[in-house]
Design a protein around this motif. Structure first.
Motif, PDB file in Angstrom:
ATOM      1  N   GLY A   7       0.819  -1.205   0.000  1.00 31.99           N
ATOM      2  CA  GLY A   7       0.000   0.000   0.000  1.00 31.99           C
ATOM      3  C   GLY A   7       0.857   1.261   0.000  1.00 31.99           C
ATOM      4  O   GLY A   7       0.535   2.256  -0.653  1.00 31.99           O
ATOM      5  N   ILE A  78     -11.891   1.389  -3.458  1.00 31.54           N
ATOM      6  CA  ILE A  78     -11.744   1.188  -2.016  1.00 31.54           C
ATOM      7  C   ILE A  78     -12.516   2.268  -1.254  1.00 31.54           C
ATOM      8  O   ILE A  78     -13.133   2.006  -0.226  1.00 31.54           O
ATOM      9  CB  ILE A  78     -10.248   1.189  -1.614  1.00 31.54           C
ATOM     10  CG1 ILE A  78      -9.563  -0.062  -2.172  1.00 31.54           C
ATOM     11  CG2 ILE A  78     -10.089   1.251  -0.106  1.00 31.54           C
ATOM     12  CD1 ILE A  78      -8.063  -0.105  -1.945  1.00 31.54           C
ATOM     13  N   TYR A  81     -16.279   1.355  -1.590  1.00 29.24           N
ATOM     14  CA  TYR A  81     -16.613   0.068  -0.970  1.00 29.24           C
ATOM     15  C   TYR A  81     -15.547  -0.251   0.075  1.00 29.24           C
ATOM     16  O   TYR A  81     -14.617  -1.010  -0.200  1.00 29.24           O
ATOM     17  CB  TYR A  81     -16.693  -1.044  -2.017  1.00 29.24           C
ATOM     18  CG  TYR A  81     -17.648  -0.737  -3.151  1.00 29.24           C
ATOM     19  CD1 TYR A  81     -19.015  -0.967  -2.990  1.00 29.24           C
ATOM     20  CD2 TYR A  81     -17.195  -0.200  -4.355  1.00 29.24           C
ATOM     21  CE1 TYR A  81     -19.902  -0.663  -4.011  1.00 29.24           C
ATOM     22  CE2 TYR A  81     -18.076   0.107  -5.378  1.00 29.24           C
ATOM     23  CZ  TYR A  81     -19.426  -0.117  -5.204  1.00 29.24           C
ATOM     24  OH  TYR A  81     -20.302   0.192  -6.213  1.00 29.24           O
ATOM     25  N   PRO A  82     -15.665   0.333   1.299  1.00 24.39           N
ATOM     26  CA  PRO A  82     -14.608   0.146   2.307  1.00 24.39           C
ATOM     27  C   PRO A  82     -14.297  -1.327   2.580  1.00 24.39           C
ATOM     28  O   PRO A  82     -13.200  -1.651   3.007  1.00 24.39           O
ATOM     29  CB  PRO A  82     -15.184   0.824   3.547  1.00 24.39           C
ATOM     30  CG  PRO A  82     -16.150   1.833   3.017  1.00 24.39           C
ATOM     31  CD  PRO A  82     -16.724   1.234   1.775  1.00 24.39           C
ATOM     32  N   GLU A  83     -15.252  -2.251   2.316  1.00 25.31           N
ATOM     33  CA  GLU A  83     -14.972  -3.670   2.552  1.00 25.31           C
ATOM     34  C   GLU A  83     -13.865  -4.176   1.627  1.00 25.31           C
ATOM     35  O   GLU A  83     -13.214  -5.176   1.908  1.00 25.31           O
ATOM     36  CB  GLU A  83     -16.237  -4.535   2.440  1.00 25.31           C
ATOM     37  CG  GLU A  83     -17.013  -4.455   1.136  1.00 25.31           C
ATOM     38  CD  GLU A  83     -17.962  -3.239   1.039  1.00 25.31           C
ATOM     39  OE1 GLU A  83     -17.815  -2.278   1.832  1.00 25.31           O
ATOM     40  OE2 GLU A  83     -18.824  -3.244   0.143  1.00 25.31           O
ATOM     41  N   THR A  85     -11.080  -2.962   1.395  1.00 25.49           N
ATOM     42  CA  THR A  85      -9.777  -2.812   2.060  1.00 25.49           C
ATOM     43  C   THR A  85      -9.172  -4.185   2.337  1.00 25.49           C
ATOM     44  O   THR A  85      -7.957  -4.329   2.357  1.00 25.49           O
ATOM     45  CB  THR A  85      -9.923  -2.067   3.402  1.00 25.49           C
ATOM     46  OG1 THR A  85     -11.014  -2.632   4.113  1.00 25.49           O
ATOM     47  CG2 THR A  85     -10.175  -0.587   3.181  1.00 25.49           C
ATOM     48  N   GLU A  86     -10.037  -5.193   2.535  1.00 18.68           N
ATOM     49  CA  GLU A  86      -9.543  -6.548   2.792  1.00 18.68           C
ATOM     50  C   GLU A  86      -8.770  -7.066   1.581  1.00 18.68           C
ATOM     51  O   GLU A  86      -7.999  -8.008   1.696  1.00 18.68           O
ATOM     52  CB  GLU A  86     -10.704  -7.520   3.067  1.00 18.68           C
ATOM     53  CG  GLU A  86     -11.724  -7.024   4.080  1.00 18.68           C
ATOM     54  CD  GLU A  86     -11.295  -7.268   5.517  1.00 18.68           C
ATOM     55  OE1 GLU A  86     -10.228  -7.891   5.696  1.00 18.68           O
ATOM     56  OE2 GLU A  86     -12.008  -6.821   6.432  1.00 18.68           O
ATOM     57  N   GLN A  88      -6.960  -5.080  -0.639  1.00 20.36           N
ATOM     58  CA  GLN A  88      -6.136  -4.036  -1.239  1.00 20.36           C
ATOM     59  C   GLN A  88      -4.868  -4.600  -1.879  1.00 20.36           C
ATOM     60  O   GLN A  88      -4.419  -4.100  -2.900  1.00 20.36           O
ATOM     61  CB  GLN A  88      -5.811  -2.932  -0.236  1.00 20.36           C
ATOM     62  CG  GLN A  88      -5.007  -3.357   0.971  1.00 20.36           C
ATOM     63  CD  GLN A  88      -3.536  -2.983   0.843  1.00 20.36           C
ATOM     64  OE1 GLN A  88      -3.119  -2.478  -0.182  1.00 20.36           O
ATOM     65  NE2 GLN A  88      -2.773  -3.269   1.873  1.00 20.36           N
ATOM     66  N   ARG A  89      -4.296  -5.669  -1.298  1.00 21.89           N
ATOM     67  CA  ARG A  89      -3.088  -6.243  -1.899  1.00 21.89           C
ATOM     68  C   ARG A  89      -3.375  -6.875  -3.260  1.00 21.89           C
ATOM     69  O   ARG A  89      -2.771  -6.485  -4.253  1.00 21.89           O
ATOM     70  CB  ARG A  89      -2.456  -7.283  -0.979  1.00 21.89           C
ATOM     71  CG  ARG A  89      -1.624  -6.677   0.118  1.00 21.89           C
ATOM     72  CD  ARG A  89      -1.383  -7.713   1.187  1.00 21.89           C
ATOM     73  NE  ARG A  89      -0.676  -7.116   2.299  1.00 21.89           N
ATOM     74  CZ  ARG A  89       0.643  -7.179   2.464  1.00 21.89           C
ATOM     75  NH1 ARG A  89       1.395  -7.845   1.607  1.00 21.89           N
ATOM     76  NH2 ARG A  89       1.215  -6.587   3.481  1.00 21.89           N
TER      77      ARG A  89
END
Ligand code: SF4
Ligand code: FES
Lengths: 116, 232
Positions: A7, A78, A81-83, A85-86, A88-89
């Protein structure tokens, strides 16, 4: 140097590519503005851009715009849709993959005439 | 095993520049970095200064920069960081001495989000009821131990010490999404300010640093979204 994860690198690249594109735009405004001094001046200065240094620079510009756009989509997704974040990689690795897929052929086409 | 432990030292009011002290010592691979610091302090150099209390990852006293990453010294094993260990104080807050930083500004920001339940109206005769689903909504952010690891790992925070920072947002989230709380507007307004959630650039260093594995960037994202969808 803080040893952050993907990140952090995604963000640093985003910054650098953003600044690079901004610099290009400033130069572009200046060179377009030269037309006010007549077509000869304009042609002469813009003619410089056929020099190999600028041709390679253009490829760098494409890389910056492409990365900034793709990672921009990742960040926007992201944000909405804050979910995500799981993920992001994997999303970052997808950005890198799509970047390579689009960038390599583009760079080849742009530099082909320089190579032979 | 033999390790080489380097610690960045500084004493406010005495030293002009930070400097490194180096210690060689014998430890077990399964010891924690905190054990190595203790051994140095107790047997080699009593002037070495650091904070710790519980030594079991619950009080949040001993977050520090260990080999380039924010970690709790009491939670990280020697075998996971290797035999060359460099320890520095958390970034972005003034060092008082060695690994002890001044936490006042950090806690002022924490207080600014009203990190406690505000419930208007008459208190009910019994407890304030909440369904398991309502409780689940903010479960992740109840786990914070205020160790400062997240805020001091944030590249946005380093050059902008005014940024409220991930830790304060986590603790605002814990009450913003609590069905019993009635002070949503004040907290949202505070986080909508120039030094609030919009400074976050989704860098995820906080998530990587958090010893409680809180998905901080998600919590920040949920606050941003709540602000965006707010009426008006
Ligand atoms: S959110 Fe995690 S890293 Fe941040 S202060 Fe709380 S426990 Fe520490
Ligand atoms: S000493 Fe309490 S968290 Fe490490």
């Amino acid at each position: 140097m803080y040893r952050g994860g993907p990140g952090q690198w995604a963000w640093l690249l985003h910054r650098w590519s953003g600044v690079a594109v901004l610099l290009f735009l400033l130069i572009h405004i200046l060179d377009t503005g030269l037309v006010l001094f007549g077509p000869q001046v304009y042609d002469k200065v813009v003619g410089l851009y056929t020099h190999p240094v600028f041709r390679v620079g253009e490829v760098g510009l494409v890389a910056a715009v492409l990365y900034h756009a793709l990672n921009g989509i990742r960040i926007t997704l992201i944000d909405f849709y804050p979910e995500l974040t799981e993920r992001q990689r994997p999303l970052f690795y997808a950005v890198v993959s799509v970047f390579v897929l689009l960038f390599l052929p583009t760079a080849y086409l742009m530099l082909e005439t320089l190579l032979w | 095993m033999h390790i080489r432990l380097r610690v960045k030292r500084f004493e406010a009011g005495k030293d002009r520049e930070p400097y490194w002290s180096e210690y060689g010592l014998e430890v077990e691979a399964t010891d924690r970095v905190l054990d190595a610091l203790h051994r140095v302090k107790w047997h080699q150099d009593g002037t070495l200064t650091f904070r710790r209390s519980c030594a079991h990852g619950v009080c949040g006293s001993d977050a520090m920069l260990i080999n380039g990453r924010n970690r709790l010294a009491c939670k990280v094993l020697i075998r996971d960081v290797g035999d060359h260990i460099a320890v520095e104080p958390l970034r972005g807050y003034p060092v008082i001495r060695d690994l002890v930083v001044d936490q006042s500004a950090f806690f002022r920001k924490y207080e600014s989000v009203q990190p406690y339940l505000v419930a208007d109206g008459e208190p009910p005769a019994r407890e304030r009821r909440q369904s398991p689903a309502e409780r689940e909504r903010f479960d992740d952010t109840t786990k914070c131990i205020l160790c400062m690891a997240c805020t001091t790992s944030c590249p946005v925070f380093w050059p902008n010490p005014e940024y409220v920072g991930p830790a304060a947002i986590v603790n605002a989230h814990r009450f913003l999404f609590d069905s019993r709380d009635t002070e949503k507007e004040g907290r949202l307004a505070r986080l909508n300010a120039g030094d609030g959630v919009w400074r976050c650039r989704t860098i995820f260093n906080c998530v990587e640093a958090c010893p409680r594995e809180i998905n901080i960037t998600r919590a920040i994202g949920e606050v941003k979204k709540a602000l965006l969808l707010q009426k008006g």
